[in-house]
Every structure is written in structure tokens, then in C-alpha cells.
Design a protein around this motif. Structure first.
Motif, PDB file in Angstrom:
ATOM      1  N   HIS A  71       1.412  -4.130  12.227  1.00  0.00           N
ATOM      2  CA  HIS A  71       0.536  -4.923  13.492  1.00  0.00           C
ATOM      3  C   HIS A  71       0.823  -6.455  13.537  1.00  0.00           C
ATOM      4  O   HIS A  71       0.204  -7.191  13.187  1.00  0.00           O
ATOM      5  N   PRO A  72       1.986  -6.668  14.275  1.00  0.00           N
ATOM      6  CA  PRO A  72       2.417  -8.113  14.446  1.00  0.00           C
ATOM      7  C   PRO A  72       1.407  -8.938  15.184  1.00  0.00           C
ATOM      8  O   PRO A  72       1.297 -10.014  15.030  1.00  0.00           O
ATOM      9  N   GLU A  73       0.592  -8.145  16.254  1.00  0.00           N
ATOM     10  CA  GLU A  73      -0.471  -9.048  16.755  1.00  0.00           C
ATOM     11  C   GLU A  73      -1.638  -9.716  15.726  1.00  0.00           C
ATOM     12  O   GLU A  73      -2.233 -10.551  16.283  1.00  0.00           O
ATOM     13  N   GLN A  74      -1.642  -8.860  14.736  1.00  0.00           N
ATOM     14  CA  GLN A  74      -2.634  -9.228  13.837  1.00  0.00           C
ATOM     15  C   GLN A  74      -2.098 -10.029  12.574  1.00  0.00           C
ATOM     16  O   GLN A  74      -2.977 -10.619  11.761  1.00  0.00           O
ATOM     17  N   GLY A  75      -0.608  -9.896  12.481  1.00  0.00           N
ATOM     18  CA  GLY A  75      -0.009 -10.617  11.385  1.00  0.00           C
ATOM     19  C   GLY A  75       0.046  -9.935  10.024  1.00  0.00           C
ATOM     20  O   GLY A  75       0.299 -10.677   9.050  1.00  0.00           O
ATOM     21  N   ASN A  96       4.004   1.229  -0.672  1.00  0.00           N
ATOM     22  CA  ASN A  96       3.665   1.100  -1.928  1.00  0.00           C
ATOM     23  C   ASN A  96       2.096   0.522  -2.066  1.00  0.00           C
ATOM     24  O   ASN A  96       1.702   0.170  -3.167  1.00  0.00           O
ATOM     25  N   GLY A  97       1.458   0.315  -0.787  1.00  0.00           N
ATOM     26  CA  GLY A  97       0.073  -0.114  -0.724  1.00  0.00           C
ATOM     27  C   GLY A  97       0.047  -1.638  -0.702  1.00  0.00           C
ATOM     28  O   GLY A  97      -1.259  -2.025  -0.655  1.00  0.00           O
ATOM     29  N   VAL A  98       1.135  -2.258  -0.638  1.00  0.00           N
ATOM     30  CA  VAL A  98       1.082  -3.684  -0.291  1.00  0.00           C
ATOM     31  C   VAL A  98       0.779  -4.087   1.004  1.00  0.00           C
ATOM     32  O   VAL A  98       1.355  -3.480   1.922  1.00  0.00           O
ATOM     33  N   LEU A  99      -0.013  -4.994   1.250  1.00  0.00           N
ATOM     34  CA  LEU A  99      -0.228  -5.556   2.593  1.00  0.00           C
ATOM     35  C   LEU A  99       0.611  -6.951   2.693  1.00  0.00           C
ATOM     36  O   LEU A  99       0.194  -7.667   1.809  1.00  0.00           O
ATOM     37  N   LEU A 100       1.467  -6.858   3.557  1.00  0.00           N
ATOM     38  CA  LEU A 100       2.349  -8.034   3.753  1.00  0.00           C
ATOM     39  C   LEU A 100       1.825  -8.724   5.120  1.00  0.00           C
ATOM     40  O   LEU A 100       1.746  -8.370   5.981  1.00  0.00           O
ATOM     41  N   PHE A 101       1.609 -10.016   4.672  1.00  0.00           N
ATOM     42  CA  PHE A 101       1.113 -10.697   5.885  1.00  0.00           C
ATOM     43  C   PHE A 101       2.399 -11.681   6.516  1.00  0.00           C
ATOM     44  O   PHE A 101       3.208 -12.001   5.985  1.00  0.00           O
ATOM     45  N   GLU A 102       2.032 -12.126   7.606  1.00  0.00           N
ATOM     46  CA  GLU A 102       3.260 -12.730   8.674  1.00  0.00           C
ATOM     47  C   GLU A 102       3.556 -13.954   7.759  1.00  0.00           C
ATOM     48  O   GLU A 102       4.755 -14.502   7.864  1.00  0.00           O
ATOM     49  N   ASP A 103       2.672 -14.893   7.111  1.00  0.00           N
ATOM     50  CA  ASP A 103       2.882 -15.792   6.215  1.00  0.00           C
ATOM     51  C   ASP A 103       3.460 -15.880   5.068  1.00  0.00           C
ATOM     52  O   ASP A 103       3.890 -16.690   4.117  1.00  0.00           O
ATOM     53  N   THR A 104       4.153 -14.563   4.774  1.00  0.00           N
ATOM     54  CA  THR A 104       4.623 -14.311   3.484  1.00  0.00           C
ATOM     55  C   THR A 104       3.830 -13.856   2.373  1.00  0.00           C
ATOM     56  O   THR A 104       4.215 -13.743   1.331  1.00  0.00           O
ATOM     57  N   GLY A 105       2.562 -14.297   2.652  1.00  0.00           N
ATOM     58  CA  GLY A 105       1.459 -13.821   1.463  1.00  0.00           C
ATOM     59  C   GLY A 105       1.310 -12.489   1.113  1.00  0.00           C
ATOM     60  O   GLY A 105       1.678 -11.561   2.017  1.00  0.00           O
ATOM     61  N   GLU A 106       0.841 -11.871   0.303  1.00  0.00           N
ATOM     62  CA  GLU A 106       0.587 -10.418   0.045  1.00  0.00           C
ATOM     63  C   GLU A 106      -0.618 -10.201  -0.751  1.00  0.00           C
ATOM     64  O   GLU A 106      -0.994 -10.999  -1.423  1.00  0.00           O
ATOM     65  N   LEU A 107      -1.095  -9.220  -0.337  1.00  0.00           N
ATOM     66  CA  LEU A 107      -2.428  -8.445  -1.023  1.00  0.00           C
ATOM     67  C   LEU A 107      -1.820  -7.193  -1.777  1.00  0.00           C
ATOM     68  O   LEU A 107      -1.405  -6.301  -1.077  1.00  0.00           O
ATOM     69  N   LEU A 108      -2.001  -7.109  -2.987  1.00  0.00           N
ATOM     70  CA  LEU A 108      -1.616  -5.796  -3.718  1.00  0.00           C
ATOM     71  C   LEU A 108      -2.628  -4.829  -4.022  1.00  0.00           C
ATOM     72  O   LEU A 108      -3.741  -5.286  -3.761  1.00  0.00           O
TER      73      LEU A 108
END
Length: 64
Positions: free
Chosen positions: A25-29, A35-47
Motif C-alpha cells: 500500500h504505497p499510498e499509505q506507506g 513473515n508477518g513483518v509490516l515494513l514502512f516507507e521510512d524503513t521502520g518495521e513492526l514485527l
């Protein structure tokens, strides 16, 4: 969670960002990896366990 052969890296592996995209979802970043990781546009991650990985963009060097 991953059904790919060979299996994608787990959420706790050092190379976790190389897992396949499940939703993008690039429009949302953000993107969801298999593997269940949420990868954010700013390179942060939520495991999947709720741990946060701070953004880790390469530093931009400027000429002095």
C-alpha cells in the motif's frame, strides 16, 4: 506462516526484509511481508510480536 519454497526468512532473521510481499500500500506507506513483518516507507518495521524496529535509512553524506 510462509508457504513459499524455499521458505522466506522469519520475522526474527537478520534478512527478514527479503520475504515476499503479501500486501503493498504505497499510498499509505506500508507493506506486509509473508513473515508477518509490516515494513514502512521510512524503513521502520513492526514485527508480529509487537516489537518496533526503528527506521534505518542509510545516512546521506553531503560535501562540506
Amino acid at each position: 506462516m510462509c508457504q513459499h519454497q524455499p521458505s522466506c526468512p522469519t520475522a526474527h532473521s537478520a534478512d527478514r526484509e527479503s520475504a515476499r510481499l503479501m500486501a503493498h500500500h504505497p499510498e499509505q506507506g506500508w507493506s506486509l511481508l509473508c513473515n508477518g513483518v509490516l515494513l514502512f516507507e521510512d524503513t521502520g518495521e513492526l514485527l508480529p510480536d509487537g516489537r518496533i524496529i526503528a527506521p534505518h535509512r542509510p545516512l546521506v553524506m553531503t560535501a562540506a
